[in-house]
Design a protein around this motif. Structure first.
Motif, PDB file in Angstrom:
ATOM      1  N   ALA A   1      -8.629 -17.340  20.490  1.00 12.58           N
ATOM      2  CA  ALA A   1      -8.804 -19.061  20.045  1.00 12.58           C
ATOM      3  C   ALA A   1      -9.548 -19.590  19.113  1.00 12.58           C
ATOM      4  O   ALA A   1      -9.265 -20.292  18.518  1.00 12.58           O
ATOM      5  CB  ALA A   1      -7.847 -19.358  21.484  1.00 12.58           C
ATOM      6  N   ASP A   2     -10.855 -19.338  19.842  1.00 13.33           N
ATOM      7  CA  ASP A   2     -11.961 -19.895  18.480  1.00 13.33           C
ATOM      8  C   ASP A   2     -12.361 -19.470  17.337  1.00 13.33           C
ATOM      9  O   ASP A   2     -13.339 -19.904  16.738  1.00 13.33           O
ATOM     10  CB  ASP A   2     -13.115 -20.143  19.701  1.00 13.33           C
ATOM     11  CG  ASP A   2     -13.762 -18.717  20.600  1.00 13.33           C
ATOM     12  OD1 ASP A   2     -12.715 -17.675  19.669  1.00 13.33           O
ATOM     13  OD2 ASP A   2     -15.107 -18.749  20.980  1.00 13.33           O
TER      14      ASP A   2
ATOM     15  N   LEU B   1       1.274 -20.266  18.502  1.00 13.33           N
ATOM     16  CA  LEU B   1       0.698 -19.991  19.919  1.00 13.33           C
ATOM     17  C   LEU B   1      -0.361 -19.880  20.542  1.00 13.33           C
ATOM     18  O   LEU B   1      -0.936 -19.378  20.700  1.00 13.33           O
ATOM     19  CB  LEU B   1       2.191 -19.952  20.574  1.00 13.33           C
ATOM     20  CG  LEU B   1       3.998 -19.733  19.646  1.00 13.33           C
ATOM     21  CD1 LEU B   1       4.857 -18.682  20.473  1.00 13.33           C
ATOM     22  CD2 LEU B   1       4.112 -21.203  20.094  1.00 13.33           C
ATOM     23  N   GLU B   2      -0.573 -20.936  21.600  1.00 13.52           N
ATOM     24  CA  GLU B   2      -1.905 -20.327  22.311  1.00 13.52           C
ATOM     25  C   GLU B   2      -1.182 -21.111  23.611  1.00 13.52           C
ATOM     26  O   GLU B   2      -1.134 -21.245  24.278  1.00 13.52           O
ATOM     27  CB  GLU B   2      -2.387 -21.539  22.294  1.00 13.52           C
ATOM     28  CG  GLU B   2      -4.638 -21.337  22.650  1.00 13.52           C
ATOM     29  CD  GLU B   2      -5.506 -22.318  21.756  1.00 13.52           C
ATOM     30  OE1 GLU B   2      -6.227 -22.465  22.041  1.00 13.52           O
ATOM     31  OE2 GLU B   2      -5.257 -22.942  21.103  1.00 13.52           O
ATOM     32  N   GLY B   3      -2.680 -19.607  24.378  1.00 20.08           N
ATOM     33  CA  GLY B   3      -2.052 -19.513  26.079  1.00 20.08           C
ATOM     34  C   GLY B   3      -1.899 -18.335  26.652  1.00 20.08           C
ATOM     35  O   GLY B   3      -3.325 -17.570  25.908  1.00 20.08           O
ATOM     36  N   SER B   4      -2.698 -17.865  27.350  1.00 20.61           N
ATOM     37  CA  SER B   4      -2.017 -16.704  28.220  1.00 20.61           C
ATOM     38  C   SER B   4      -1.288 -16.024  27.884  1.00 20.61           C
ATOM     39  O   SER B   4       0.060 -16.928  26.565  1.00 20.61           O
ATOM     40  CB  SER B   4      -2.071 -16.883  29.488  1.00 20.61           C
ATOM     41  OG  SER B   4      -0.704 -17.169  30.108  1.00 20.61           O
ATOM     42  N   ARG B   5      -1.140 -14.627  28.177  1.00 20.42           N
ATOM     43  CA  ARG B   5       0.335 -13.723  27.589  1.00 20.42           C
ATOM     44  C   ARG B   5       1.535 -14.127  28.278  1.00 20.42           C
ATOM     45  O   ARG B   5       2.230 -14.734  26.909  1.00 20.42           O
ATOM     46  CB  ARG B   5      -0.066 -12.018  27.465  1.00 20.42           C
ATOM     47  CG  ARG B   5       1.101 -11.389  27.584  1.00 20.42           C
ATOM     48  CD  ARG B   5       1.263 -10.378  28.224  1.00 20.42           C
ATOM     49  NE  ARG B   5       2.091  -9.058  27.827  1.00 20.42           N
ATOM     50  CZ  ARG B   5       2.781  -7.662  27.510  1.00 20.42           C
ATOM     51  NH1 ARG B   5       1.611  -7.042  27.819  1.00 20.42           N
ATOM     52  NH2 ARG B   5       3.860  -7.617  27.224  1.00 20.42           N
ATOM     53  N   GLU B   6       1.663 -15.093  29.439  1.00 19.00           N
ATOM     54  CA  GLU B   6       3.206 -15.161  29.998  1.00 19.00           C
ATOM     55  C   GLU B   6       3.224 -16.760  28.969  1.00 19.00           C
ATOM     56  O   GLU B   6       4.070 -17.146  28.917  1.00 19.00           O
ATOM     57  CB  GLU B   6       2.469 -15.536  31.359  1.00 19.00           C
ATOM     58  CG  GLU B   6       2.875 -14.245  31.937  1.00 19.00           C
ATOM     59  CD  GLU B   6       1.285 -13.759  31.764  1.00 19.00           C
ATOM     60  OE1 GLU B   6       0.281 -14.148  31.159  1.00 19.00           O
ATOM     61  OE2 GLU B   6       1.157 -11.773  32.635  1.00 19.00           O
ATOM     62  N   GLN B   7       2.549 -17.795  28.852  1.00 20.39           N
ATOM     63  CA  GLN B   7       2.580 -19.327  28.081  1.00 20.39           C
ATOM     64  C   GLN B   7       2.940 -18.435  26.491  1.00 20.39           C
ATOM     65  O   GLN B   7       3.982 -18.850  26.120  1.00 20.39           O
ATOM     66  CB  GLN B   7       1.559 -19.493  27.725  1.00 20.39           C
ATOM     67  CG  GLN B   7       0.906 -19.797  29.562  1.00 20.39           C
ATOM     68  CD  GLN B   7      -0.815 -20.501  29.247  1.00 20.39           C
ATOM     69  OE1 GLN B   7      -1.595 -20.214  28.892  1.00 20.39           O
ATOM     70  NE2 GLN B   7      -0.389 -21.579  30.552  1.00 20.39           N
ATOM     71  N   ILE B   8       2.393 -17.368  26.116  1.00 21.29           N
ATOM     72  CA  ILE B   8       2.542 -17.254  24.754  1.00 21.29           C
ATOM     73  C   ILE B   8       4.028 -16.745  24.511  1.00 21.29           C
ATOM     74  O   ILE B   8       4.956 -17.144  23.799  1.00 21.29           O
ATOM     75  CB  ILE B   8       1.320 -16.313  23.841  1.00 21.29           C
ATOM     76  CG1 ILE B   8       0.198 -16.970  23.953  1.00 21.29           C
ATOM     77  CG2 ILE B   8       2.774 -16.339  22.442  1.00 21.29           C
ATOM     78  CD1 ILE B   8      -0.687 -16.701  23.427  1.00 21.29           C
ATOM     79  N   GLU B   9       4.182 -15.635  25.431  1.00 26.25           N
ATOM     80  CA  GLU B   9       5.923 -15.152  25.017  1.00 26.25           C
ATOM     81  C   GLU B   9       6.875 -15.884  25.961  1.00 26.25           C
ATOM     82  O   GLU B   9       8.531 -16.620  25.013  1.00 26.25           O
ATOM     83  CB  GLU B   9       5.933 -13.719  26.386  1.00 26.25           C
ATOM     84  CG  GLU B   9       5.346 -12.668  26.118  1.00 26.25           C
ATOM     85  CD  GLU B   9       5.061 -11.981  27.521  1.00 26.25           C
ATOM     86  OE1 GLU B   9       5.904 -11.759  28.839  1.00 26.25           O
ATOM     87  OE2 GLU B   9       4.540 -10.973  26.955  1.00 26.25           O
TER      88      GLU B   9
ATOM     89  N   GLN C   1       6.667 -19.932  25.155  1.00 21.44           N
ATOM     90  CA  GLN C   1       6.513 -20.819  24.036  1.00 21.44           C
ATOM     91  C   GLN C   1       7.253 -19.606  22.260  1.00 21.44           C
ATOM     92  O   GLN C   1       8.103 -20.773  22.129  1.00 21.44           O
ATOM     93  CB  GLN C   1       5.137 -20.661  23.195  1.00 21.44           C
ATOM     94  CG  GLN C   1       4.038 -21.506  24.207  1.00 21.44           C
ATOM     95  CD  GLN C   1       2.972 -21.826  24.045  1.00 21.44           C
ATOM     96  OE1 GLN C   1       2.744 -22.433  23.148  1.00 21.44           O
ATOM     97  NE2 GLN C   1       1.852 -21.397  24.699  1.00 21.44           N
TER      98      GLN C   1
END
Length: 66
Positions: free
Chosen positions: A15-16, A41-49, A51
């Motif tokens: 992300a950075d 889309l940014e975040g953990s794997r679960e958050q990205i999935e 989103q």
């Protein structure tokens, strides 16, 4: 209804390390060009999935006729 094509691309990066995201060009057979808006889309794997699934559902809501 004619056959359709969904154009998309995916890549996971730290992300950075992202400084900007632009549009992707598409060349059409008739000589015209088009552009695809890229999404981030940014975040953990679960958050990205989650989103991504929500984004896909919203995308098809724009085209209720298909």
């Amino acid at each position: 209804m004619a056959n359709l094509v969904l154009v998309y691309g995916m890549r996971l990066l730290p992300a950075d390390e992202i400084s900007s995201v632009g549009e992707a060009p598409i060349e059409l057979k008739n000589g015209n060009s088009a552009r695809v808006t890229m999404h981030l889309l940014e975040g953990s794997r679960e958050q990205i999935e989650a989103q991504l699934k929500q984004s896909l559902d919203a995308f098809f809501d724009f085209y209720p006729e298909i």
